[in-house]
Scaffold this motif. Structure first.
Motif, PDB file in Angstrom:
ATOM      1  N   LEU A 423     -32.690   3.201 -13.914  1.00  0.00           N
ATOM      2  CA  LEU A 423     -33.859   3.592 -14.687  1.00  0.00           C
ATOM      3  C   LEU A 423     -34.621   4.701 -13.976  1.00  0.00           C
ATOM      4  N   ASN A 424     -34.813   5.817 -14.675  1.00  0.00           N
ATOM      5  CA  ASN A 424     -35.706   6.878 -14.197  1.00  0.00           C
ATOM      6  C   ASN A 424     -37.072   6.702 -14.864  1.00  0.00           C
ATOM      7  N   THR A 425     -38.144   6.723 -14.080  1.00  0.00           N
ATOM      8  CA  THR A 425     -39.471   6.513 -14.626  1.00  0.00           C
ATOM      9  C   THR A 425     -40.516   7.193 -13.765  1.00  0.00           C
ATOM     10  N   ASN A 426     -41.663   7.514 -14.356  1.00  0.00           N
ATOM     11  CA  ASN A 426     -42.769   8.021 -13.545  1.00  0.00           C
ATOM     12  C   ASN A 426     -43.649   6.892 -13.029  1.00  0.00           C
ATOM     13  N   GLY A 427     -43.349   5.655 -13.432  1.00  0.00           N
ATOM     14  CA  GLY A 427     -44.028   4.486 -12.882  1.00  0.00           C
ATOM     15  C   GLY A 427     -45.411   4.223 -13.433  1.00  0.00           C
ATOM     16  N   SER A 428     -45.837   4.966 -14.432  1.00  0.00           N
ATOM     17  CA  SER A 428     -47.206   4.833 -14.913  1.00  0.00           C
ATOM     18  C   SER A 428     -47.389   3.706 -15.920  1.00  0.00           C
ATOM     19  N   LEU A 429     -46.295   3.225 -16.496  1.00  0.00           N
ATOM     20  CA  LEU A 429     -46.378   2.228 -17.566  1.00  0.00           C
ATOM     21  C   LEU A 429     -45.576   0.977 -17.206  1.00  0.00           C
ATOM     22  N   MET A 430     -45.724   0.519 -15.947  1.00  0.00           N
ATOM     23  CA  MET A 430     -44.955  -0.623 -15.485  1.00  0.00           C
ATOM     24  C   MET A 430     -45.887  -1.678 -14.887  1.00  0.00           C
ATOM     25  N   PRO A 431     -46.555  -2.455 -15.741  1.00  0.00           N
ATOM     26  CA  PRO A 431     -47.384  -3.549 -15.228  1.00  0.00           C
ATOM     27  C   PRO A 431     -46.526  -4.583 -14.512  1.00  0.00           C
ATOM     28  N   LYS A 432     -47.169  -5.472 -13.789  1.00  0.00           N
ATOM     29  CA  LYS A 432     -46.436  -6.443 -12.971  1.00  0.00           C
ATOM     30  C   LYS A 432     -45.475  -7.281 -13.802  1.00  0.00           C
ATOM     31  N   GLU A 433     -45.886  -7.638 -15.007  1.00  0.00           N
ATOM     32  CA  GLU A 433     -45.021  -8.479 -15.841  1.00  0.00           C
ATOM     33  C   GLU A 433     -43.698  -7.775 -16.138  1.00  0.00           C
ATOM     34  N   LYS A 434     -43.750  -6.462 -16.418  1.00  0.00           N
ATOM     35  CA  LYS A 434     -42.514  -5.730 -16.700  1.00  0.00           C
ATOM     36  C   LYS A 434     -41.693  -5.524 -15.429  1.00  0.00           C
ATOM     37  N   ALA A 435     -42.367  -5.274 -14.310  1.00  0.00           N
ATOM     38  CA  ALA A 435     -41.646  -5.140 -13.040  1.00  0.00           C
ATOM     39  C   ALA A 435     -40.916  -6.435 -12.709  1.00  0.00           C
ATOM     40  N   ASP A 436     -41.567  -7.563 -12.943  1.00  0.00           N
ATOM     41  CA  ASP A 436     -40.928  -8.860 -12.676  1.00  0.00           C
ATOM     42  C   ASP A 436     -39.682  -9.040 -13.531  1.00  0.00           C
ATOM     43  N   ARG A 437     -39.786  -8.668 -14.806  1.00  0.00           N
ATOM     44  CA  ARG A 437     -38.640  -8.826 -15.699  1.00  0.00           C
ATOM     45  C   ARG A 437     -37.475  -7.923 -15.281  1.00  0.00           C
ATOM     46  N   LEU A 438     -37.791  -6.718 -14.835  1.00  0.00           N
ATOM     47  CA  LEU A 438     -36.738  -5.805 -14.393  1.00  0.00           C
ATOM     48  C   LEU A 438     -36.021  -6.351 -13.163  1.00  0.00           C
ATOM     49  N   LEU A 439     -36.781  -6.894 -12.228  1.00  0.00           N
ATOM     50  CA  LEU A 439     -36.153  -7.483 -11.044  1.00  0.00           C
ATOM     51  C   LEU A 439     -35.335  -8.709 -11.416  1.00  0.00           C
ATOM     52  N   ALA A 440     -35.850  -9.497 -12.350  1.00  0.00           N
ATOM     53  CA  ALA A 440     -35.166 -10.728 -12.729  1.00  0.00           C
ATOM     54  C   ALA A 440     -33.854 -10.468 -13.442  1.00  0.00           C
ATOM     55  N   CYS A 441     -33.778  -9.401 -14.226  1.00  0.00           N
ATOM     56  CA  CYS A 441     -32.549  -9.141 -14.985  1.00  0.00           C
ATOM     57  C   CYS A 441     -31.475  -8.469 -14.138  1.00  0.00           C
ATOM     58  N   GLY A 442     -31.821  -8.070 -12.904  1.00  0.00           N
ATOM     59  CA  GLY A 442     -30.816  -7.461 -12.026  1.00  0.00           C
ATOM     60  C   GLY A 442     -30.656  -5.973 -12.233  1.00  0.00           C
ATOM     61  N   LEU A 443     -31.736  -5.290 -12.620  1.00  0.00           N
ATOM     62  CA  LEU A 443     -31.696  -3.824 -12.691  1.00  0.00           C
ATOM     63  C   LEU A 443     -31.079  -3.275 -11.404  1.00  0.00           C
ATOM     64  N   ASP A 444     -30.086  -2.419 -11.531  1.00  0.00           N
ATOM     65  CA  ASP A 444     -29.367  -1.952 -10.345  1.00  0.00           C
ATOM     66  C   ASP A 444     -30.188  -0.977  -9.511  1.00  0.00           C
ATOM     67  N   GLN A 445     -30.878  -0.049 -10.175  1.00  0.00           N
ATOM     68  CA  GLN A 445     -31.677   0.908  -9.411  1.00  0.00           C
ATOM     69  C   GLN A 445     -32.805   1.440 -10.279  1.00  0.00           C
ATOM     70  N   VAL A 446     -33.982   1.544  -9.690  1.00  0.00           N
ATOM     71  CA  VAL A 446     -35.097   2.208 -10.331  1.00  0.00           C
ATOM     72  C   VAL A 446     -35.469   3.412  -9.478  1.00  0.00           C
ATOM     73  N   GLU A 447     -35.598   4.555 -10.131  1.00  0.00           N
ATOM     74  CA  GLU A 447     -35.994   5.783  -9.449  1.00  0.00           C
ATOM     75  C   GLU A 447     -37.362   6.207  -9.965  1.00  0.00           C
ATOM     76  N   PHE A 448     -38.350   6.201  -9.068  1.00  0.00           N
ATOM     77  CA  PHE A 448     -39.681   6.673  -9.410  1.00  0.00           C
ATOM     78  C   PHE A 448     -39.765   8.159  -9.077  1.00  0.00           C
ATOM     79  N   SER A 449     -40.083   8.966 -10.072  1.00  0.00           N
ATOM     80  CA  SER A 449     -40.258  10.400  -9.852  1.00  0.00           C
ATOM     81  C   SER A 449     -41.678  10.611  -9.329  1.00  0.00           C
ATOM     82  N   VAL A 450     -41.809  10.974  -8.067  1.00  0.00           N
ATOM     83  CA  VAL A 450     -43.134  11.030  -7.434  1.00  0.00           C
ATOM     84  C   VAL A 450     -43.565  12.445  -7.063  1.00  0.00           C
TER      85      VAL A 450
END
Length: 670
Positions: A423-450
């Motif tokens: 997942l490529n994202t700027n990280g601005s729309l990722m509340p804790k609940e969504k971050a938890d779900r992404l970790l729980a489903c086994g997302l392989d890699q998240v790339e924050f464009s900083v």
């Protein structure tokens, strides 16, 4: 009966003929909105629209603020029967449309849905377009170019037409169409509403100055058409050494092929010079003129002035980017290792280095009717990626987390069917609940464009986003990943551009200290004529591959790109969608990947003939691709760091200690 009233949004050229047509149809034009133009109309002999309107006693607003509520009230008070946009500089906002009793029409100098975009005439001449040349009168919507068609008229392009002469023809035809439509409306008749065929959409970017750069190592016909397509404005040009040479006229010379360097001025011919092309020669007139004295003094060779010297073939800082042999990568024989999916085009940021940002390109307009990928198409792609255990890279022309169908739910589906997900994202729309779900489903890699490590720089390079929110999101995700021992790699990326030229090391250290697994230093890319991005903003233009030697681009050998409509494009350089290798609505990804079109593309590159392909020849970013220093290396490095962090945490918990491992070495990635 009182005369009908109209308001005109227009630019010089089409705006002038439209104004005359409205008046000829008996309309009172009470207001003209246009762009403030600094000089004479450059395409043919025509007054500036503002000047002509004022001479007729019509009020003119130049560079109007279309968001001004007072302007809307003013137009509403005037109560026009017709609002006409004659190739205006931007889409007319919704607030001016949809008023009862007001017809709202637009002009486009092409046969929509083909050749959407701001400067279609340039590309029709360049493409020797026999089929889609003409004028469309369409019903305005808040999204440019997408309204129902009211009328169309074909126009033939002559073999010697320039952009200027074609514009003149089309403007005259447009005037006839406006007059006829206005008269019908005045009689109380309804205009047709024919929906545009989505499958027939083509879009071309706004023409820029550098589209007139002439490269004489191309086929004669291509050069001649580019000269016509950019004449008289912005004007074709080339270089003689460091001197810019304007080309004011050209003619094909039938001399056949012979082995001398393309661009060589072979002789004078009257007031012109004869210049070698790849497969023949052109007679061109130049400003300044090339004199007999110039030719007697030295060999005159025209070039594109953009060739980059390769300091050491295949090596940059000890990193090997080439191979001994080239071909399909192991593991990609039947299916690409990575499918890059453009899931969204809207964005909540206005990054100056982004090719989709308004002002850099008009690409988002192309996808105004398909801003988000259909969830059914997403799932079809995910199913096939899961079948082959391939990566589905979620990105696009905007922020993926803006997808209205809940991007996290789509990612959860992709993981459930076995697809690997980046997942490529700027990280601005990722509340804790969504971050938890992404970790729980086994997302392989998240790339924050900083792109930065301090709030002041971040506010510039990531305009519209909040620094504190980014820090909170990345910190939370790193800490939770480590606590849960999740399998998700967490990386950040930084564009190596001039604003961070002297602070890159500090940026890398900042993010590694925060706990991310890797910092990707991405090359500053321009996407060539697809955008108006200035290559001079790059802080590291050192190439990886020697494009001049034909070293193959690795992209067609391991990945493909899919846009929001399901159309497969050959690579990430083709962000305007010039290529069409199939559509996943109708075919499987495997069929497309192993089909004749991709095979041909790979064969050309493997034979070191990629430069014969027009798209690849124009690509300035080919030289920044690497066969070894790539996304797979990022995955390996990030995974090693993640596992070491978790191992270290386990030992800390048990009171043991382990030797400190090396900090990930951040390197530029293609």
């Amino acid at each position: 009966m009182s005369s009908k009233k109209a308001v005109l949004f227009g630019l010089s050229g089409f705006g002038n003929t439209a104004l005359r047509a409205l008046r000829a149809a008996g309309y009172e034009v009470g207001l003209v909105l246009t762009r403030k133009e600094p000089g004479p109309f450059p395409y043919y002999d025509e007054k500036r629209l503002a000047d002509e309107a004022r001479e007729l006693g019509i009020e003119v607003l130049e560079d109007p603020d279309l968001g001004d509520k007072g302007l809307k009230a003013r137009i509403d008070a005037y109560a026009p029967d017709l609002l006409l946009a004659a190739t205006f500089s931007t889409a007319v906002p919704h607030r001016f449309l949809g008023v009862k009793g007001r017809a709202c029409l637009g002009l486009q100098p092409s046969l929509l849905p083909a050749y959407r975009g701001a400067t279609p005439t340039t590309w029709m001449v360049l493409n020797q377009e026999p089929q889609h040349c003409g004028v469309t009168l369409y019903h305005l919507t808040p999204k440019a170019f997408v309204g129902d068609i009211a009328a169309q008229r074909e126009v033939t392009i002559a073999a010697d037409d320039t952009d200027g002469t074609l514009r003149r023809k089309l403007a005259d035809v447009a005037a006839e169409m406006v007059r006829e439509a206005a008269e019908r409306l005045a009689r109380g008749e309804e205009l047709p509403r024919i929906p545009q065929d989505e499958k027939a959409i083509t879009f071309f970017p706004k023409r820029t100055r550098r589209d007139g750069l002439i490269k004489f190592d191309e086929p004669t016909r291509n050069i001649y058409d580019r000269i016509r397509a950019t004449s008289p404005y912005p004007g074709p040009y080339t270089y003689w050494g460091d001197r810019e040479i304007e080309i004011t006229a050209a003619e094909v010379v039938e001399t056949g092929t012979f082995e001398v360097e393309p661009g060589l001025v072979m002789r004078r011919s009257g007031n012109s010079v004869v210049v070698k092309t790849r497969d023949g020669a052109l007679r061109v007139e130049t400003r300044p003129a090339i004199t007999s004295e110039d030719l007697a003094r030295e060999l005159v060779v025209f070039s594109d002035h953009q060739k980059i010297g390769i300091p050491k073939k295949g090596l940059v800082g000890g990193i090997v980017h080439t191979r001994e042999t080239y071909g399909i990568e192991p593991g990609a024989e039947e299916f690409p290792k990575m499918v890059v999916l453009a899931t969204v085009y809207p964005c909540n940021a206005k990054c100056p280095n982004c090719p989709y940002t308004e002002g850099n390109s008009d690409i988002r307009l192309k996808y105004a009717d398909a801003p988000f990928v259909d969830p059914a198409i997403f799932k079809k792609i995910a199913d096939e990626c899961g079948q082959y255990g391939s990566f589905l890279r979620i990105t696009g022309g905007g922020e993926p987390m803006m997808h209205p169908s809940d991007m996290v739910a789509l990612i959860e589906y992709a993981r459930s069917v076995g697809a690997k997900v980046w997942l490529n994202t700027n990280g601005s729309l990722m509340p804790k609940e969504k971050a938890d779900r992404l970790l729980a489903c086994g997302l392989d890699q998240v790339e924050f464009s900083v792109d930065a490590a301090d709030p002041a720089t971040y506010a510039i390079v990531r305009a519209g986003l909040d620094w504190d929110s980014l820090l909170e999101t990345v910190t939370y995700m790193v800490e939770e990943r480590n606590r849960q021992k999740s399998s998700t790699n967490i990386v950040v990326s930084v564009i190596n551009q001039d604003i961070v030229r002297d602070s890159m090391d500090q940026i890398v250290k900042f993010w590694l200290d925060l706990g991310v697994d890797e910092v990707i230093k991405r090359k500053f890319l321009t996407w060539g004529s697809n955008t108006g991005i200035d290559a001079d903003h790059s802080a590291d233009p050192t190439p990886y591959l020697d494009k001049t030697e034909g070293e193959p681009c690795p992209y067609p050998f391991h990945r493909l790109n899919i846009d929001s409509r399901g159309k497969v494009e050959v690579c990430g350089f083709d962000i305007t969608g010039r290529t069409n290798l199939g559509n996943v609505r109708d075919q499987s990804i495997r069929e497309i990947w192993t089909g004749p079109m991709f095979e041909w593309w790979r064969a050309k590159h493997a034979a070191r003939q990629g430069g014969d392909i027009p798209l690849c020849r124009e690509c300035p970013d080919w030289q920044y691709r690497s066969w070894t220093h790539n996304w797979e290396k990022v995955m390996r490095t990030a995974k090693a760091h993640r596992l070491r962090v978790i191992e270290w945490a386990e030992h800390e918990k048990g009171g043991d200690s382990i030797p400190a491992g090396p900090t990930p070495a951040s390197e530029p990635i293609s």
